[in-house]
Design a protein around this motif. Sequence first.
Motif: not given
Length: 338
Positions: A177-190
């Motif tokens: 029932g709780k909202p999930n956060p926006i997921k931010i991934i720091i991935d310089s070389r993908l």
Amino acid sequence: RDLHSFPTRRSSDLQLAIKSALAGHDASSLKGATIYVNLEPCFHYGKTPPCVDKIIETGFARVVIAMRDPNPLVAGKSISKLRAHGIEVKIGVLESEARKLNEVFIHFMETGKPFVCMKAAMSMDGKIATSSGDSKWISSEKSRAETAKLRYEYQAIIVGINTVLADNPRLNTRIPGKPNPIKIIIDSRLRIPETANVLNNGEEEHTIIYCASRKDGDTAKKEKLNSLRNVSIVESKSDSGAVNLDAVMEDMGRRGISSALLEGGGTLNFSMIKAGFVQKAIFVIAPKIIGGVESKSPVMGAGYEKICDVPILHDISYYSVADDLFVEGYFLSWERRS
């Protein structure tokens, strides 16, 4: 406080409070009453009409406001309007407490960038994993349940690619029932795998991957990742080959992301702290000793050469959950003005 929708939430909260106070009573029953608010009532239209108009319409005689609204759309306008309608206004009651309550809103309004809270669980000797990389679990089950709440209190969660590769996390709240956060991934070389759990988004989830622009970039992989449901790839120019964190913070701000929980590894945590992008830290210290030269710490990177350059936490608070000690503090770069 719902940090996912703070720009409009406080207006609806105030109007719901008035509606609740009137439940079962005549609309005139609040005439002449005093209302206490932790932030200057909103002046502009959003999802709801201005709450300053609701206060006037209800007939309040006195409004006690903890602090002025830093939003330029308000910034004292509501106070002037209330006084113009003959309503007594008192400002600055418990202002320090209100600033802490509204810290996310204040920071976002003043900087246009998200308020970032770094969270880390570590042993008594400051380790977040053993030399082999094992980290499950350092803190207790009760402590993990407590920190899980942070994932829905903050609008986004930030991790580095090494965390994704090592743990393959979903970065969800795990609370029904709780909202999930926006997921931010720091991935310089993908380097993120297309099968990573963090990319297996539900309808209401969104993942943003920030990578560095490279001439030899894998265009096919970028297109594939961009085609996934609710996944966005954002490139930032960088001479060093690393992701430009300032560009990340600015882009998050433009997207309306006001708050973020940083659960990065030691390298990302240090980079964020050194760049001045972390305002708050929460450390969960478990009564365990890990030891080892190769064991990982919550903040690593190059580190600081001189103690005089080391950032200092203030407004420290402590509390315990099970046998774990929670230590919470603010970086001096985040100055709450009273």
